[in-house]
Scaffold this motif. Structure first.
Motif, PDB file in Angstrom:
ATOM      1  N   UNK A  73     -25.201 -12.926 -32.246  1.00 58.20           N
ATOM      2  CA  UNK A  73     -24.503 -14.041 -32.195  1.00 58.20           C
ATOM      3  C   UNK A  73     -24.879 -15.021 -30.972  1.00 58.20           C
ATOM      4  N   UNK A  74     -24.536 -16.084 -30.886  1.00 63.55           N
ATOM      5  CA  UNK A  74     -24.711 -17.376 -29.700  1.00 63.55           C
ATOM      6  C   UNK A  74     -23.740 -17.012 -28.730  1.00 63.55           C
ATOM      7  N   UNK A  75     -24.106 -16.961 -27.592  1.00 60.53           N
ATOM      8  CA  UNK A  75     -23.075 -16.786 -26.747  1.00 60.53           C
ATOM      9  C   UNK A  75     -22.217 -18.031 -26.387  1.00 60.53           C
ATOM     10  N   UNK A  76     -21.149 -18.001 -26.098  1.00 58.96           N
ATOM     11  CA  UNK A  76     -20.311 -19.231 -25.543  1.00 58.96           C
ATOM     12  C   UNK A  76     -20.588 -19.507 -24.411  1.00 58.96           C
ATOM     13  N   UNK A  96     -18.695 -24.248 -15.632  1.00 58.38           N
ATOM     14  CA  UNK A  96     -20.093 -24.195 -15.026  1.00 58.38           C
ATOM     15  C   UNK A  96     -20.832 -25.453 -15.220  1.00 58.38           C
ATOM     16  N   UNK A  97     -21.023 -25.915 -16.612  1.00 52.76           N
ATOM     17  CA  UNK A  97     -21.862 -26.930 -17.002  1.00 52.76           C
ATOM     18  C   UNK A  97     -21.255 -28.287 -16.451  1.00 52.76           C
TER      19      UNK A  97
END
Length: 131
Positions: free
Chosen positions: A28-31, A36-37
């Motif tokens: 699965x794609x990590x959140x 941080x962004x």
């Protein structure tokens, strides 16, 4: 005489190394961490903004200059197209008035000089306009 036919079949799926894994086996794609962004964007913006603004300012006049070159080329082409009928009119006038070869050369020179002056003045006003 019979020829032996070779069967051209696809390799089984498990033997193909270049295919990505099936959807069920993918991770699965990590959140992403929104804080941080945002922090990274706030730190990078002061460093990148001068370069971005420089590129934007540099790109604007090039488009205007390309448009000016196009307008200048269009006037030059129209001027060349107008030289033909103007020369014919001048030759007809010289012939009816009984002028000689020197008169024809002077007439064509005057027409050419006027066309060059019109183009030069247009280019000067176009490229040296205060905008």
């Amino acid at each position: 005489m019979q020829t032996q036919q070779t069967s051209y079949t696809n390799q089984p799926v498990e033997n193909r190394p270049d295919l990505p894994p099936p959807i069920a086996q993918r991770q699965p794609i990590p959140e992403y961490n929104e804080q941080y962004v945002e922090m990274l964007a706030q730190r990078l913006m002061p460093r990148l903004m001068p370069a971005i603004l420089y590129q934007v300012q540099r790109a604007g006049p090039i488009q205007a200059r390309n448009k000016a070159f196009g307008m200048s080329l269009a006037l030059a082409i129209v001027s060349l197209a107008l030289m033909i009928p103007l020369t014919a009119i001048m030759l007809g006038a010289v012939q009816t008035l009984g002028g000689g070869f020197a008169t024809i050369l002077v007439g064509i020179s005057v027409i050419g000089l006027v066309m060059v002056l019109i183009n030069a003045m247009f280019d000067y006003l176009l490229f040296n306009a205060k905008s």
